[in-house]
Write a protein that holds these residues in place. Structure first.
Motif, PDB file in Angstrom:
ATOM      1  N   GLU A   1      22.949 -28.381  -8.634  1.00  0.00           N
ATOM      2  CA  GLU A   1      24.033 -29.154  -8.240  1.00  0.00           C
ATOM      3  C   GLU A   1      24.223 -30.440  -9.155  1.00  0.00           C
ATOM      4  O   GLU A   1      25.377 -30.876  -9.648  1.00  0.00           O
ATOM      5  N   LYS A   2      23.414 -30.611  -9.936  1.00  0.00           N
ATOM      6  CA  LYS A   2      23.655 -31.650 -11.099  1.00  0.00           C
ATOM      7  C   LYS A   2      24.393 -31.164 -12.293  1.00  0.00           C
ATOM      8  O   LYS A   2      25.154 -31.780 -12.996  1.00  0.00           O
ATOM      9  N   CYS A   3      23.844 -29.870 -12.471  1.00  0.00           N
ATOM     10  CA  CYS A   3      24.360 -29.322 -13.680  1.00  0.00           C
ATOM     11  C   CYS A   3      25.773 -28.680 -13.637  1.00  0.00           C
ATOM     12  O   CYS A   3      26.726 -28.870 -14.626  1.00  0.00           O
ATOM     13  N   MET A   4      26.072 -28.147 -12.278  1.00  0.00           N
ATOM     14  CA  MET A   4      27.188 -27.613 -11.846  1.00  0.00           C
ATOM     15  C   MET A   4      27.773 -27.872 -10.420  1.00  0.00           C
ATOM     16  O   MET A   4      27.534 -27.169  -9.692  1.00  0.00           O
ATOM     17  N   PRO A   5      28.313 -29.308 -10.291  1.00  0.00           N
ATOM     18  CA  PRO A   5      28.579 -29.632  -8.862  1.00  0.00           C
ATOM     19  C   PRO A   5      29.338 -28.530  -8.274  1.00  0.00           C
ATOM     20  O   PRO A   5      30.336 -28.164  -8.980  1.00  0.00           O
TER      21      PRO A   5
ATOM     22  N   PRO B   1      17.277 -26.424 -16.715  1.00  0.00           N
ATOM     23  CA  PRO B   1      18.490 -26.561 -16.519  1.00  0.00           C
ATOM     24  C   PRO B   1      19.349 -26.604 -17.806  1.00  0.00           C
ATOM     25  O   PRO B   1      19.284 -27.280 -18.548  1.00  0.00           O
ATOM     26  N   ALA B   2      20.511 -25.944 -17.602  1.00  0.00           N
ATOM     27  CA  ALA B   2      21.668 -26.021 -18.597  1.00  0.00           C
ATOM     28  C   ALA B   2      22.924 -25.888 -17.927  1.00  0.00           C
ATOM     29  O   ALA B   2      23.278 -25.498 -16.932  1.00  0.00           O
ATOM     30  N   SER B   3      23.928 -26.500 -18.898  1.00  0.00           N
ATOM     31  CA  SER B   3      25.336 -26.765 -18.420  1.00  0.00           C
ATOM     32  C   SER B   3      26.065 -25.171 -18.502  1.00  0.00           C
ATOM     33  O   SER B   3      25.611 -24.313 -18.865  1.00  0.00           O
ATOM     34  N   GLN B   4      27.262 -25.506 -17.566  1.00  0.00           N
ATOM     35  CA  GLN B   4      28.132 -24.133 -17.544  1.00  0.00           C
ATOM     36  C   GLN B   4      28.219 -23.536 -19.142  1.00  0.00           C
ATOM     37  O   GLN B   4      28.523 -22.497 -19.342  1.00  0.00           O
ATOM     38  N   GLU B   5      28.565 -24.698 -19.767  1.00  0.00           N
ATOM     39  CA  GLU B   5      29.083 -24.329 -21.099  1.00  0.00           C
ATOM     40  C   GLU B   5      28.143 -23.873 -22.149  1.00  0.00           C
ATOM     41  O   GLU B   5      28.366 -22.924 -22.819  1.00  0.00           O
TER      42      GLU B   5
END
Length: 553
Positions: free
Chosen positions: A328-332, A364-368
């Protein structure tokens, strides 16, 4: 909140139109649009009830006064049922709560005539067909432009729904009117002929591209459904129609109004960057430019169209709860009611994007970051980590009851690219469902061209348009096996995968293409070809003596 007028009047239509179906089609007989009320109903309300039948399940959202009696209303949503039959049975998606009725049989390709998910969809499809028949009976052609367009829209919805019946069940009931007599049995060939004839008859009666209110179909929808019909013609009738599929796909591409959405955005409130592909599945996809790609969107509103299906189902089932991971933090998600990642993707889908050797982040990784590793903006996944294990999610599912097995889907979200607030921050979303979008025409053209002439530059150019949009590397040619993968990369978890695998002979009756738990085996195993279509529900066989069960069941 979305202010589209067409979307806002759907709930009023739902209150007016109740058919009170029992849990069998029972010759499609209804006495009245609402037996409890005076039958002085609104034509506009009935038209909107027909459209809303793709997302709503009853007369009050999200549950209570369901359209179909004796069926759990939460499991009676059109798209939820279609999605489960087209996705859980394939290489793309799985479900943690395998104790849910009907789900294990779908996951393991062992479904039969008692499968509740299949039966629920069957009755929902015929509910919509009956609404259409009732409308056409009550509002005959009168020669006016508006009457002609509305009747053509309803005929399109009926043809689209009969297409689903043909694709999923092969043979079933057919009727064009609301009558007391049991409907006759139609074969796939008969359905095919009817759908083709209907779509061609209404093609020029529907509004021109771009002239209809957002959410209502126009002639391009009929052309795209014809392209889909012809692409799968060999499966349905034994006779290939690749040339016709290519012809109608080209008509869609050249329509002059709908086009591929190619512009991304940066959220001014959070700084998160969204690719053009991501914009198709966000809460403002009716205004952010994606609306020009969606030929037949199913409208959602967190306040006015509440159900446990449609986009609500896809967003909430995809997301882990905040106590379970940092997803939820990485990709709300844009909601506060995640269902704990009960839906996750299979390893075969991940292999299509990354290959089998690529190691993906456990932290945890961002969508990018994830899409950069894939070299493809369509790789919208969350890989880790799960707080319960302290590790990333596993790529492959080896325990179907463990939500940490399988990567999470981050494709469908209830956030706005413009940083605005959604209509409600809860379990109901504003994200419209792109039921038919123009990208389908590009892959239809490419596949038809490849089947006619082999791997050509003409076919490659259409595929490369989609890959360029996704910032993926292009190729000079693509094999049919490549095309099978491209369909998955572009449309994964959009509720069509089974149909495509059947066409590529990669579903029942073969063992060269496998995925985990295919056929019920952890490593994947062959299942019989009769499962390429689903069984006619037993109740309908009992109530309609004209019907015959599909072979093998």
């Amino acid at each position: 909140m979305k202010l589209n007028i067409f979307k806002k009047i759907i709930p009023a239509a739902a209150l007016v139109c109740s058919l009170g179906f029992t849990a069998c089609v029972n010759d499609l007989h209804v006495e009245n649009i609402n037996p409890q009320q005076n039958p002085n109903y609104s034509e506009e309300a009935l038209l909107n009830k027909i459209y809303s039948s793709f997302v709503l399940t009853g007369q009050q959202g999200p549950s209570g006064k369901g359209d179909i009696q004796d069926v759990d209303e939460g499991f009676s949503d059109y798209y939820r049922n279609v999605w489960e039959l087209q996705e859980f049975t394939t290489d793309e998606a799985s479900w943690v709560w395998i104790g849910d009725p009907g789900i294990p049989e779908l996951l393991h390709n062992t479904y039969d005539a008692n499968n509740s998910c299949s039966a629920g969809l069957y009755y929902r499809l015929f509910f919509t067909i009956t609404l259409c028949n009732y409308y056409l009976d009550q509002f005959p052609a009168n020669g006016s432009e508006e009457n002609t367009k509305r009747r053509a829209e309803v005929r399109f919805v009926r043809a689209f729904t009969y297409y689903q019946v043909m694709d999923l069940y092969g043979n079933a009931t057919f009727t064009e009117h609301v009558v007391a007599e049991a409907g006759e049995r139609y074969t796939r060939q008969q359905y095919f002929d009817f759908i083709e004839k209907e779509l061609k008859a209404i093609e020029n009666e529907l509004g021109a591209a771009g002239t209809m209110t957002y959410g209502r179909v126009d002639k391009v929808a009929a052309q795209l459904l014809l392209a889909r019909l012809y692409l799968n013609a060999e499966v349905y009738t034994g006779t290939a129609k690749w040339g016709e599929a290519k012809e109608y796909a080209q008509k869609v591409i050249d329509n002059g109004y709908y086009h591929l959405h190619t512009t991304g955005a940066t959220n001014p409130a959070t700084g998160e960057k969204y690719t053009a592909y991501q914009m198709l599945f966000l809460a403002d996809n009716d205004t952010n430019g994606a609306q020009y790609e969606d030929i037949f969107p199913i409208l959602h509103d967190g306040v006015n169209t509440q159900s446990y299906g449609g986009m609500h189902y896809l967003v909430l089932s995809s997301y882990a709860k905040p106590a379970e991971s940092d997803m939820e933090k990485c990709m709300p998600s844009g909601t506060t009611a995640a269902w704990g990642k009960c839906m996750r993707v299979r390893g075969k889908l991940i292999d299509n994007f990354f290959g089998e050797e690529t190691v993906l982040p456990e932290e945890p990784a961002s969508q990018e970051e994830i899409t950069k590793i894939a070299g493809d903006d369509r790789a919208l996944f969350y890989t880790g980590k799960a707080f319960t294990t302290g590790k990333g999610y596993t790529r492959y599912i080896t325990d179907e009851t463990d939500a940490t097995h399988g990567y999470a889907c981050a494709k469908f979200r209830n956030v706005r690219s413009d940083g605005g607030t959604t209509s409600i921050v809860d379990q109901f979303v504003d994200t419209d469902l792109p039921l038919m979008r123009i990208a389908e025409a590009y892959l239809t053209y490419a596949e038809a061209e490849t089947r006619i002439n082999g791997s050509t530059a003409d076919a490659a150019s259409k595929i490369n348009e989609l890959r360029k949009r996704a910032h993926a590397a292009t190729q000079n040619s693509y094999t049919l096996a490549d095309l099978r993968t491209e369909w998955s990369k572009e449309f994964w978890c959009e509720g069509r995968r089974r149909m495509d695998l059947v066409r590529f002979n990669s579903y029942g009756g073969q063992s060269s293409y496998t995925w985990e738990y295919m056929g019920g085996a952890a490593a994947g195993s062959q299942f019989q070809a009769f499962h390429n279509i689903f069984a006619i529900p037993l109740n309908d066989l009992t109530n309609n003596p004209n019907l015959e069960q599909n072979p093998g069941y």
